[in-house]
Design a protein around this motif. Structure first.
Motif, PDB file in Angstrom:
ATOM      1  N   LEU A 384       0.824  -1.198   0.000  1.00  0.00           N
ATOM      2  CA  LEU A 384       0.000   0.000   0.000  1.00  0.00           C
ATOM      3  C   LEU A 384       0.869   1.263   0.000  1.00  0.00           C
ATOM      4  CD1 LEU A 384      -2.699  -1.043   2.619  1.00  0.00           C
ATOM      5  CD2 LEU A 384      -3.031  -0.791   0.140  1.00  0.00           C
ATOM      6  N   THR A 385       0.510   2.218  -0.822  1.00  0.00           N
ATOM      7  CA  THR A 385       1.211   3.507  -0.824  1.00  0.00           C
ATOM      8  C   THR A 385       0.724   4.338   0.369  1.00  0.00           C
ATOM      9  OG1 THR A 385      -0.460   4.634  -2.156  1.00  0.00           O
ATOM     10  CG2 THR A 385       1.275   3.428  -3.339  1.00  0.00           C
ATOM     11  N   ASP A 386       1.424   5.434   0.632  1.00  0.00           N
ATOM     12  CA  ASP A 386       0.985   6.327   1.713  1.00  0.00           C
ATOM     13  C   ASP A 386      -0.411   6.858   1.435  1.00  0.00           C
ATOM     14  OD1 ASP A 386       3.289   5.921   3.084  1.00  0.00           O
ATOM     15  OD2 ASP A 386       4.058   7.967   2.913  1.00  0.00           O
ATOM     16  N   ASP A 387      -0.704   7.209   0.170  1.00  0.00           N
ATOM     17  CA  ASP A 387      -2.041   7.704  -0.168  1.00  0.00           C
ATOM     18  C   ASP A 387      -3.092   6.618   0.068  1.00  0.00           C
ATOM     19  OD1 ASP A 387      -1.094  10.183  -0.849  1.00  0.00           O
ATOM     20  OD2 ASP A 387      -0.995   9.757  -3.007  1.00  0.00           O
ATOM     21  N   ASP A 442     -11.577   2.695  14.868  1.00  0.00           N
ATOM     22  CA  ASP A 442     -12.683   1.760  15.109  1.00  0.00           C
ATOM     23  C   ASP A 442     -13.272   1.209  13.823  1.00  0.00           C
ATOM     24  OD1 ASP A 442     -13.923   3.968  14.082  1.00  0.00           O
ATOM     25  OD2 ASP A 442     -15.202   4.357  15.843  1.00  0.00           O
ATOM     26  N   GLY A 443     -12.612   1.491  12.685  1.00  0.00           N
ATOM     27  CA  GLY A 443     -13.092   0.978  11.413  1.00  0.00           C
ATOM     28  C   GLY A 443     -14.066   1.873  10.698  1.00  0.00           C
ATOM     29  N   ASP A 444     -14.413   3.016  11.285  1.00  0.00           N
ATOM     30  CA  ASP A 444     -15.387   3.912  10.658  1.00  0.00           C
ATOM     31  C   ASP A 444     -14.739   5.123   9.993  1.00  0.00           C
ATOM     32  OD1 ASP A 444     -17.558   2.352  11.401  1.00  0.00           O
ATOM     33  OD2 ASP A 444     -17.760   3.355  13.347  1.00  0.00           O
ATOM     34  N   LEU A 445     -13.729   5.683  10.632  1.00  0.00           N
ATOM     35  CA  LEU A 445     -13.102   6.906  10.114  1.00  0.00           C
ATOM     36  C   LEU A 445     -11.821   6.597   9.354  1.00  0.00           C
ATOM     37  CD1 LEU A 445     -13.546   9.229  13.231  1.00  0.00           C
ATOM     38  CD2 LEU A 445     -14.889   9.226  11.115  1.00  0.00           C
ATOM     39  N   ARG A 446     -11.603   7.351   8.266  1.00  0.00           N
ATOM     40  CA  ARG A 446     -10.394   7.153   7.467  1.00  0.00           C
ATOM     41  C   ARG A 446      -9.172   7.668   8.226  1.00  0.00           C
ATOM     42  NH1 ARG A 446      -9.851  10.118   3.408  1.00  0.00           N
ATOM     43  NH2 ARG A 446     -11.547  11.601   3.856  1.00  0.00           N
ATOM     44  N   PRO A 465       1.750   8.467   7.418  1.00  0.00           N
ATOM     45  CA  PRO A 465       1.251   7.168   7.880  1.00  0.00           C
ATOM     46  C   PRO A 465       2.309   6.073   7.894  1.00  0.00           C
ATOM     47  CG  PRO A 465       0.665   7.461   5.590  1.00  0.00           C
ATOM     48  CD  PRO A 465       1.376   8.733   6.012  1.00  0.00           C
ATOM     49  N   GLY A 466       3.512   6.387   7.393  1.00  0.00           N
ATOM     50  CA  GLY A 466       4.540   5.352   7.250  1.00  0.00           C
ATOM     51  C   GLY A 466       4.818   4.535   8.495  1.00  0.00           C
ATOM     52  N   PRO A 467       4.929   5.170   9.695  1.00  0.00           N
ATOM     53  CA  PRO A 467       5.227   4.388  10.895  1.00  0.00           C
ATOM     54  C   PRO A 467       4.189   3.309  11.212  1.00  0.00           C
ATOM     55  CG  PRO A 467       5.662   6.717  11.283  1.00  0.00           C
ATOM     56  CD  PRO A 467       4.986   6.626   9.950  1.00  0.00           C
ATOM     57  N   LEU A 468       2.995   3.421  10.614  1.00  0.00           N
ATOM     58  CA  LEU A 468       1.959   2.409  10.871  1.00  0.00           C
ATOM     59  C   LEU A 468       2.221   1.103  10.114  1.00  0.00           C
ATOM     60  CD1 LEU A 468      -1.452   4.327  10.864  1.00  0.00           C
ATOM     61  CD2 LEU A 468      -0.338   3.188  12.776  1.00  0.00           C
ATOM     62  N   ARG A 469       3.086   1.155   9.115  1.00  0.00           N
ATOM     63  CA  ARG A 469       3.275  -0.047   8.285  1.00  0.00           C
ATOM     64  C   ARG A 469       3.704  -1.255   9.123  1.00  0.00           C
ATOM     65  NH1 ARG A 469       3.043   1.025   2.944  1.00  0.00           N
ATOM     66  NH2 ARG A 469       3.272   3.211   2.356  1.00  0.00           N
ATOM     67  N   ALA A 470       4.652  -1.029  10.022  1.00  0.00           N
ATOM     68  CA  ALA A 470       5.125  -2.152  10.830  1.00  0.00           C
ATOM     69  C   ALA A 470       4.003  -2.707  11.708  1.00  0.00           C
ATOM     70  CB  ALA A 470       6.302  -1.719  11.701  1.00  0.00           C
ATOM     71  N   LEU A 471       3.138  -1.826  12.230  1.00  0.00           N
ATOM     72  CA  LEU A 471       2.049  -2.285  13.089  1.00  0.00           C
ATOM     73  C   LEU A 471       0.979  -3.025  12.291  1.00  0.00           C
ATOM     74  CD1 LEU A 471       1.661   0.812  15.441  1.00  0.00           C
ATOM     75  CD2 LEU A 471       2.838  -1.349  15.905  1.00  0.00           C
ATOM     76  N   ILE A 472       0.754  -2.599  11.044  1.00  0.00           N
ATOM     77  CA  ILE A 472      -0.171  -3.329  10.171  1.00  0.00           C
ATOM     78  C   ILE A 472       0.416  -4.687   9.811  1.00  0.00           C
ATOM     79  CG2 ILE A 472      -1.239  -3.347   7.887  1.00  0.00           C
ATOM     80  CD1 ILE A 472      -1.417  -0.267   8.106  1.00  0.00           C
ATOM     81  N   ALA A 473       1.718  -4.696   9.465  1.00  0.00           N
ATOM     82  CA  ALA A 473       2.370  -5.959   9.106  1.00  0.00           C
ATOM     83  C   ALA A 473       2.338  -6.949  10.261  1.00  0.00           C
ATOM     84  CB  ALA A 473       3.817  -5.701   8.681  1.00  0.00           C
ATOM     85  N   GLU A 474       2.386  -6.446  11.480  1.00  0.00           N
ATOM     86  CA  GLU A 474       2.434  -7.325  12.647  1.00  0.00           C
ATOM     87  C   GLU A 474       1.051  -7.561  13.272  1.00  0.00           C
ATOM     88  OE1 GLU A 474       5.352  -5.691  15.253  1.00  0.00           O
ATOM     89  OE2 GLU A 474       7.022  -6.203  13.912  1.00  0.00           O
ATOM     90  N   GLY A 475       0.000  -7.074  12.622  1.00  0.00           N
ATOM     91  CA  GLY A 475      -1.345  -7.448  13.024  1.00  0.00           C
ATOM     92  C   GLY A 475      -1.971  -6.639  14.126  1.00  0.00           C
TER      93      GLY A 475
END
Length: 480
Positions: A384-387, A442-446, A465-475
């Motif tokens: 996923l890109t930053d956008d 909570d899944g409602d707001l972008r 949003p880049g720092p979130l990538r590791a947290l998304i990758a790790e669930g």
């Protein structure tokens, strides 16, 4: 000698006798009691022998098939002549003794293998068929629960993975280099009511050289040693080359969307990063890959483990074999050996993602139940890109807790940790932005507007949003 082929009718009657007597996982545990059952798990027989000394019908089955001791013909309420004739039992005076080990398994089926070799027993035969243990159970917990049409169990041994695959695969091929393993595994499947398994003899992928599968599983001969004395655990390949080849060749036998899942050992070599080593294996496949190191041992620990496995500790050859093995590791500059899981997913992407990590903590079982989510998080965070991220509505994954650490009364914590209580149970140190998002996603707001609002509060504009990538990758976060 090999047992002759047991008639299917005999196996059905034997299974019926097991069922009516209570020779099951729960039945054996209840009959033995906690102390004897725990000792048996450590391969200590004396408490179990004491618990079954009265030799009631269930005790007779436990002593005969699991403990491997003679039982009088009067106490063994079984079709003795037929079992002797096909080689599953042998006469010992006025008693009978099992020539194989038969253990109930967690699927409700049964596994037939050679008897466990213990100190003082004769040396292991070269075509020894090992029973199911911790490694078999680990692989079974890892395998995806997704139903498939065709599955391959490469290196089936006593047939344990087929008992699990039978619940989710329409057709199963099972291979092994050991003819004796294929014969005993077919007894396992017969006792477990599993039919039509296509059993083939041969090494690596040779028996299926032009075929593809939706799922390939393997508990291979991954032990790394200077020679291949025992095919059930050692391949004879140099170092960890067998596991490397097993992974490298897997994509050629996977259907689109298919998975390869295996246990493996790999070398930690002086001056090299083991993650680069295993990551290189996965990169060669051109597929998405995930490797997890669950444990690592120094060379001496490793050698001791596998010499004990062959009941060679205390034997005349023990010191010489120990020394030879360590000398071989020294010559290869080996400083450790890793053990873990490898998953390859033939997703069809032109941008494959490889993740190699170490997870030493306890994880939620079975991993296979949420494997798809793990792989989806790894690949999405990469692609996923930053956008794309800013336009997503994320939600905090179930079971994630926040821990704040700092001196009592301090205005701000010195450390914020997000900790998973479900799944792989990772823990991650995060900053205030990530912690704030964990509280509001909570899944409602972008994500874009949320980052904007957090930026206004802390006085920072255009939070990335880049720092979130590791947290998304790790669930830690999921897509709504």
């Amino acid at each position: 000698m090999l047992p002759v082929k047991a008639p299917s009718d005999l196996l059905r009657r034997l299974r019926a006798r097991f069922d009516e007597t209570g020779y099951t996982i729960d039945g054996v545990r209840e009959r033995l009691g906690d102390v004897a059952a725990a000792a048996l798990a450590r391969e200590e027989l004396v408490p179990a022998l004491r618990a079954t000394k009265d030799v009631d019908p269930l005790a007779a089955l436990i002593r005969l098939w699991w403990l491997g001791v003679p039982v009088s013909t009067a106490a063994a309420d079984l079709p003795l002549s037929e079992l002797v004739q096909c080689g599953l039992l042998v006469k010992v005076g006025d008693a009978v003794q099992a020539s194989v080990h038969v253990q109930p398994w967690e699927t409700g089926g049964y596994l037939v293998s050679d008897r466990k070799v213990r100190p003082g027993d004769p040396a292991i035969r070269r075509d020894h068929v090992v029973g199911a243990g911790g490694a078999s159970a680990n692989l079974a917990q890892l395998i995806t629960r997704r139903p498939v049409e065709r599955a391959l169990d490469l290196g089936t041994g006593c047939g344990v993975q087929v008992l699990h695959l039978a619940e989710r695969a329409d057709r199963i091929v099972a291979t092994d280099v050991n003819r004796r393993a294929l014969e005993l595994s077919q007894l396992s499947w017969g006792l477990s009511g599993i039919e039509d398994v296509d059993a083939r003899k041969g090494p690596m992928y040779d028996p299926v050289h032009d075929e593809r599968f939706d799922l390939i599983v393997s508990n291979p001969p991954f032990v790394i040693s200077p020679n291949g004395r025992f095919p059930y655990r050692e391949s004879g390949y140099q170092g960890d080359a067998f596991c490397h080849e097993l992974v490298r060749q897997a994509p050629a036998h996977l259907n689109p969307g298919g998975h390869f899942q295996a246990l493996a050992n790999w070398l930690h070599v002086k001056g090299e990063d083991w993650q680069d080593r295993v990551g290189g294996w996965l990169a060669e496949t051109g597929c998405d890959g995930w490797a997890v190191q669950r444990d690592a041992q120094d060379p001496a620990e490793y050698v001791e483990l596998w010499l004990r496995d062959a009941a060679e500790q205390g034997s005349p050859a023990y010191r010489d074999r120990y020394d030879e093995w360590l000398a071989w590791f020294d010559a290869q500059n080996v400083v450790g050996i890793g053990f873990g899981w490898i998953t390859v997913h033939n997703s069809g992407t032109l941008d494959p993602v490889v993740r190699v990590e170490e997870l030493s903590q306890q994880v939620e079982l079975p991993v296979g139940a949420y494997l798809d989510d793990v792989l989806a998080g790894i690949t999405a965070a990469h692609r996923l890109t930053d956008d794309d991220l800013l336009d997503l509505a994320l939600k905090l994954s179930e079971g994630v807790l926040e821990e704040r650490v700092g001196p009592p009364g301090a205005e701000d914590p010195t450390r914020i940790v997000l900790r998973q209580t479900r799944g792989l149970r990772r823990a991650a140190s995060v900053g205030t932005v990530e912690a704030a998002l964990a509280g509001v996603c909570d899944g409602d707001l972008r994500l874009g507007p949320l980052l904007g609002a957090i930026g206004d509060i802390i006085g920072e504009e255009n939070l990335a949003p880049g720092p979130l990538r590791a947290l998304i990758a790790e669930g830690y976060f999921q897509f709504s």
